[in-house]
Scaffold this motif. Structure first.
Motif, short mmCIF file in Angstrom:
data_model
loop_
_atom_site.label_atom_id
_atom_site.label_comp_id
_atom_site.label_asym_id
_atom_site.label_seq_id
_atom_site.Cartn_x
_atom_site.Cartn_y
_atom_site.Cartn_z
N ASP A 1 0.83 -1.22 0.00
CA ASP A 1 0.00 0.00 0.00
C ASP A 1 0.86 1.26 0.00
OD1 ASP A 1 -2.45 -1.33 -0.04
OD2 ASP A 1 -2.66 -1.33 2.15
N GLU A 2 1.93 1.26 0.78
CA GLU A 2 2.81 2.43 0.85
C GLU A 2 3.51 2.67 -0.49
OE1 GLU A 2 5.26 1.35 4.17
OE2 GLU A 2 3.69 1.79 5.62
N LEU A 3 3.97 1.61 -1.13
CA LEU A 3 4.62 1.74 -2.43
C LEU A 3 3.64 2.17 -3.51
CD1 LEU A 3 7.00 -1.35 -2.31
CD2 LEU A 3 7.59 1.06 -1.94
N LEU A 4 2.45 1.61 -3.47
CA LEU A 4 1.43 2.00 -4.45
C LEU A 4 0.99 3.44 -4.26
CD1 LEU A 4 -0.58 -1.31 -4.65
CD2 LEU A 4 0.70 -0.22 -6.50
N ALA A 5 1.01 3.94 -3.04
CA ALA A 5 0.68 5.35 -2.81
C ALA A 5 1.69 6.25 -3.52
CB ALA A 5 0.64 5.65 -1.31
N VAL A 6 2.95 5.86 -3.52
CA VAL A 6 3.99 6.62 -4.24
C VAL A 6 3.68 6.61 -5.73
CG1 VAL A 6 6.44 6.68 -4.85
CG2 VAL A 6 5.76 6.19 -2.49
N ALA A 7 3.40 5.42 -6.26
CA ALA A 7 3.11 5.29 -7.69
C ALA A 7 1.82 6.01 -8.06
CB ALA A 7 3.04 3.82 -8.07
N ASP A 8 0.80 5.91 -7.21
CA ASP A 8 -0.48 6.60 -7.48
C ASP A 8 -0.27 8.11 -7.58
OD1 ASP A 8 -1.80 4.16 -7.39
OD2 ASP A 8 -2.63 4.48 -5.38
N ALA A 9 0.50 8.66 -6.66
CA ALA A 9 0.74 10.10 -6.66
C ALA A 9 1.50 10.52 -7.91
CB ALA A 9 1.52 10.51 -5.41
N LYS A 10 2.48 9.73 -8.30
CA LYS A 10 3.27 10.06 -9.50
C LYS A 10 2.41 9.93 -10.75
CE LYS A 10 7.42 10.90 -9.60
NZ LYS A 10 8.03 12.21 -9.44
N ALA B 1 -0.80 10.27 -11.02
CA ALA B 1 -1.78 11.36 -11.05
C ALA B 1 -1.16 12.67 -11.51
CB ALA B 1 -2.40 11.53 -9.66
N ALA B 2 0.13 12.82 -11.31
CA ALA B 2 0.80 14.08 -11.63
C ALA B 2 1.33 14.12 -13.07
CB ALA B 2 1.95 14.33 -10.67
N VAL B 3 1.31 13.00 -13.77
CA VAL B 3 1.91 12.94 -15.10
C VAL B 3 0.82 12.70 -16.14
CG1 VAL B 3 3.56 11.73 -16.56
CG2 VAL B 3 4.05 12.05 -14.14
N LYS C 1 -0.81 5.49 -18.45
CA LYS C 1 -2.02 4.84 -18.96
C LYS C 1 -2.03 3.36 -18.62
CE LYS C 1 -2.76 8.01 -22.77
NZ LYS C 1 -2.87 8.18 -24.22
N VAL C 2 -0.90 2.72 -18.80
CA VAL C 2 -0.79 1.30 -18.46
C VAL C 2 -1.04 1.12 -16.97
CG1 VAL C 2 0.80 -0.65 -18.31
CG2 VAL C 2 0.78 0.77 -20.35
N TYR C 3 -0.42 1.96 -16.17
CA TYR C 3 -0.57 1.87 -14.72
C TYR C 3 -2.04 1.97 -14.32
CZ TYR C 3 -0.14 2.87 -9.77
OH TYR C 3 -0.27 2.84 -8.41
N ARG C 4 -2.73 2.97 -14.83
CA ARG C 4 -4.15 3.15 -14.46
C ARG C 4 -5.00 1.96 -14.89
NH1 ARG C 4 -2.47 8.20 -15.62
NH2 ARG C 4 -3.21 8.23 -17.77
N SER C 5 -4.69 1.39 -16.05
CA SER C 5 -5.50 0.27 -16.53
C SER C 5 -5.26 -1.01 -15.72
CB SER C 5 -5.23 0.02 -18.01
OG SER C 5 -3.95 -0.52 -18.21
N LEU C 6 -4.09 -1.11 -15.11
CA LEU C 6 -3.75 -2.34 -14.38
C LEU C 6 -3.73 -2.15 -12.86
CD1 LEU C 6 -0.81 -3.46 -16.67
CD2 LEU C 6 -3.16 -4.32 -16.68
#
Length: 147
Positions: free
Chosen positions: A98-107, A109-111, A118-123
């Motif tokens: 969850d902590e690592l995904l929060a980092v990826a989610d924030a990044k 959302a900012a790009v 796009k790949v990240y959001r779909s998966l």
């Protein structure tokens, strides 16, 4: 005083090697996926790589400070134990994911317009499962540069 995981991984002389090792870990993890979801992940990953050469390496480099920072308290708590096993311990694996995904989610959302975004959001729905599975390799990979 103990040097933090972040300080070790982000040191300018070490960081490029860490990024390369993490890219290799990602390649290995993606290649190991099976079934329909594995095929979808492999196809999406290959498409993102093809859309923009070097995008995986740039993304890993951009995420590394946040990932290292999120893992700092776990590094300190591991207190010399094998870091991959420590992260993958069922008592903490889901929290770490969850902590690592929060980092990826924030990044993500900012790009805007990033093929990996796009790949990240779909998966993202299966993301936690994949991160938990990758924790032993992630911890072992980072430990090589932090000891």
């Amino acid at each position: 005083m103990t040097t933090s995981l972040s300080a070790r991984l982000l040191d300018p002389t070490t960081r490029p090697q860490v990024v390369d090792a993490l890219v290799q870990l990602i390649e290995t993890e993606v290649a190991s996926k099976k079934g329909i979801s594995g095929t979808v992940l492999k196809t999406a990953f290959a498409g993102a790589k093809k859309a923009s050469e070097g995008t995986v390496k740039r993304s890993v480099n951009a995420l590394l400070p946040g990932v290292a920072s999120a893992l700092d308290p776990h590094w300190a708590a591991a207190d010399g134990r094998a870091f991959g096993a420590y992260l993958a311990d069922p008592a903490r694996a889901h929290q770490v994911a969850d902590e690592l995904l929060a980092v990826a989610d924030a990044k993500a959302a900012a790009v805007e317009g990033n093929p990996l975004g796009k790949v990240y959001r779909s998966l993202r729905g299966k993301g936690k499962e994949h991160v938990v599975e990758a924790l032993p390799g992630l911890g072992s990979t980072l430990e090589r540069f932090a000891r």
